[in-house]
Design a protein around this motif. Structure first.
Motif, PDB file in Angstrom:
ATOM      1  N   LYS A   9     -14.672  -1.599  -2.949  1.00  0.00           N
ATOM      2  CA  LYS A   9     -14.195  -1.014  -4.154  1.00  0.00           C
ATOM      3  C   LYS A   9     -13.018  -0.306  -4.240  1.00  0.00           C
ATOM      4  N   LYS A  10     -12.022  -0.580  -5.117  1.00  0.00           N
ATOM      5  CA  LYS A  10     -10.854   0.324  -4.770  1.00  0.00           C
ATOM      6  C   LYS A  10     -10.916   1.661  -4.990  1.00  0.00           C
ATOM      7  N   GLN A  11     -10.145   2.302  -4.012  1.00  0.00           N
ATOM      8  CA  GLN A  11     -10.274   3.856  -4.102  1.00  0.00           C
ATOM      9  C   GLN A  11      -9.021   4.324  -4.954  1.00  0.00           C
ATOM     10  N   ASN A  12      -9.492   5.233  -5.881  1.00  0.00           N
ATOM     11  CA  ASN A  12      -8.424   5.893  -6.711  1.00  0.00           C
ATOM     12  C   ASN A  12      -8.648   7.403  -6.602  1.00  0.00           C
ATOM     13  N   GLU A  79      -4.059  -1.695  -6.564  1.00  0.00           N
ATOM     14  CA  GLU A  79      -4.724  -0.214  -6.689  1.00  0.00           C
ATOM     15  C   GLU A  79      -4.305   0.297  -7.791  1.00  0.00           C
ATOM     16  N   LYS A  80      -2.938   0.150  -8.187  1.00  0.00           N
ATOM     17  CA  LYS A  80      -2.615   0.668  -9.508  1.00  0.00           C
ATOM     18  C   LYS A  80      -2.963   0.407 -10.797  1.00  0.00           C
ATOM     19  N   VAL A  81      -3.128  -1.046 -10.924  1.00  0.00           N
ATOM     20  CA  VAL A  81      -3.542  -1.889 -11.869  1.00  0.00           C
ATOM     21  C   VAL A  81      -4.993  -1.603 -12.270  1.00  0.00           C
ATOM     22  N   ALA A  82      -5.961  -1.665 -11.049  1.00  0.00           N
ATOM     23  CA  ALA A  82      -7.212  -1.318 -11.098  1.00  0.00           C
ATOM     24  C   ALA A  82      -7.323   0.196 -11.681  1.00  0.00           C
ATOM     25  N   ASP A  89     -11.920  -3.211  -9.141  1.00  0.00           N
ATOM     26  CA  ASP A  89     -11.361  -3.954  -8.400  1.00  0.00           C
ATOM     27  C   ASP A  89     -10.319  -4.900  -9.160  1.00  0.00           C
ATOM     28  N   ALA A  90      -9.334  -5.260  -8.662  1.00  0.00           N
ATOM     29  CA  ALA A  90      -8.188  -5.790  -9.267  1.00  0.00           C
ATOM     30  C   ALA A  90      -7.483  -7.001  -8.115  1.00  0.00           C
ATOM     31  N   ILE A  91      -7.375  -8.032  -8.777  1.00  0.00           N
ATOM     32  CA  ILE A  91      -6.683  -9.278  -7.826  1.00  0.00           C
ATOM     33  C   ILE A  91      -5.241  -9.424  -8.623  1.00  0.00           C
ATOM     34  N   VAL A  92      -4.215  -9.538  -7.780  1.00  0.00           N
ATOM     35  CA  VAL A  92      -2.748  -9.785  -8.656  1.00  0.00           C
ATOM     36  C   VAL A  92      -2.527 -11.203  -8.183  1.00  0.00           C
TER      37      VAL A  92
END
Length: 403
Positions: A9-12, A79-82, A89-92
């Motif tokens: 999971k993306k850390q924000n 990270e930024k988009v998520a 999560d985000a995949i670019v």
């Protein structure tokens, strides 16, 4: 197998802060080598491997090894988009269409049923109307997504995916995300939503029940008309890992480091730009609605829009795309666009400059649109110019064609 690796999971670090703050700070850190306060651009296509290769999975994305498996600029942008979407999560990807294809390619198999909009981006129409059904035996069903009764009838127990756009491209219709999500989930289907027209500033779809969100980062999040990219957002980490394995690594639709770096930079000012665009678009839509020879104005911020009340419920702002019609044939509409001086006659949307593009009456999909869109139809993306300058420019172009 894709399960040999897992993306966490993306850390924000800025979770809980306002979107303006997150746009500036998420994904950003000091450069370890120089201490610079900006992320560097890493134009490398391969990276040093660990000394022990026995544990390396060459189809994974959890180790920097080759640019098709991912690059640092891609990861920072993710990270930024998520964070902007409040997503786990985000995949670019290399483009918005690459993101759409990656999602559909991973989720669907022969015999699955897809319900998708009559009014949609051309690539979605091509993927489902021409490619997935003919090449892979996927059952594809077009419906009017703004009509919940029609949607309910179309979603059957063998439906695997429901895909919507809201606002849709190019008529700017609004679909009820929460209700369609409920219908999809009751039948065991997942819901994906293209949020490009609204952006995460105006609409948070995961909170409304969407399972996957697609955003063409080329448009409002980048905002400068100089880089191409797309993103998939979701809280379903297992499926997101599958998308990385099946579509990014083994199809190869990865974003370039330079495009990721450009979009990362553009995203910093995204909320400020979107706030301005929301305000200007409503002002311009209201002006267009008063013009004698304008046959219709489709903008969800107008009370005259058939889905205005729904838009108010599920959107914070109404976006930067206005569709309108004029009393003119195709050639006269083209002349109108060509006479504009402040507004740029070009495809795309979400740029710093205003963009305008006529939708001709001979378009193969024109009969799928509501009847008022069949003649003199123009799609207008509002930029950052002064709204009164835009209005004056539109006005002089109307006069130039005798309207």
């Amino acid at each position: 197998m894709y399960k040999e690796f897992t993306i966490a999971k993306k850390q924000n670090k800025f979770k809980g802060y306002d979107i303006y703050t997150q746009a500036v700070h998420t994904g950003t850190d000091y450069d370890e080598g120089t201490g610079a306060v900006r992320r560097p651009l890493h134009m490398a296509n391969s990276y040093k491997l660990p000394d022990d290769l026995s544990q390396v999975n060459y189809s994974s994305t959890d180790l920097l090894m080759y640019s098709r498996n991912g690059n640092p600029n891609q990861h920072w942008l993710e990270e930024k988009v998520a964070a902007l979407y409040h997503a786990d999560d985000a995949i670019v990807f290399a483009s918005g269409v690459a993101a759409l294809h990656a999602l559909f390619w991973t989720l669907l198999k022969t015999g699955d049923r897809v319900v998708y909009p009559k009014v949609s981006y051309m690539a979605v129409y091509r993927l489902f109307h021409e490619l997935f059904n003919k090449k892979f035996g996927v059952e594809t069903v077009m419906v009017d997504m703004t009509n919940l009764e029609e949607v309910k009838k179309a979603i059957t127990p063998n439906t695997r995916l429901v895909h919507i756009e809201t606002p849709d491209n190019p008529t700017v219709g609004i679909s009820d995300i929460a209700e369609i999500a409920k219908m999809a989930h009751e039948n065991g289907a997942v819901l994906s939503v293209d949020n490009t027209f609204a952006s995460p500033f105006n609409q948070r779809l995961l909170e409304l029940g969407a399972d996957f969100v697609v955003d063409a980062l080329t448009k409002f999040i980048n905002g400068h008309g100089d880089a191409q990219g797309g993103a998939i957002l979701s809280n379903d980490l297992e499926t997101m890992d599958r998308i990385r394995y099946e579509a990014q690594v083994n199809v190869g639709s990865v974003i370039s480091p330079f495009n990721a770096w450009q979009i990362f930079r553009g995203a910093v000012t995204f909320p400020l730009r979107m706030e301005r665009i929301n305000q200007s678009s409503l002002e311009i839509a209201q002006w267009l609605e008063q013009r004698k020879h304008v046959t219709f104005v489709s903008y969800p911020g107008l009370e005259s829009h058939p889905h205005h009340d729904l838009a108010k419920r599920q959107m914070k702002g109404f976006g930067g795309v206005i569709s309108f019609g004029v009393e003119a044939d195709d050639k006269t509409v083209e002349k109108f666009c060509a006479h504009l001086k402040v507004v740029t006659f070009a495809v795309s949307l979400g740029h710093d400059e205003s963009l305008i593009f006529p939708q001709p009456s001979y378009d193969e999909r024109i009969d799928l649109y509501p009847s008022q869109f069949h003649k003199g139809f123009i799609r207008f993306s509002v930029g950052l110019e002064d709204p009164q300058d835009i209005i004056q420019d539109l006005n002089q172009a109307f006069h130039a064609i005798g309207l």
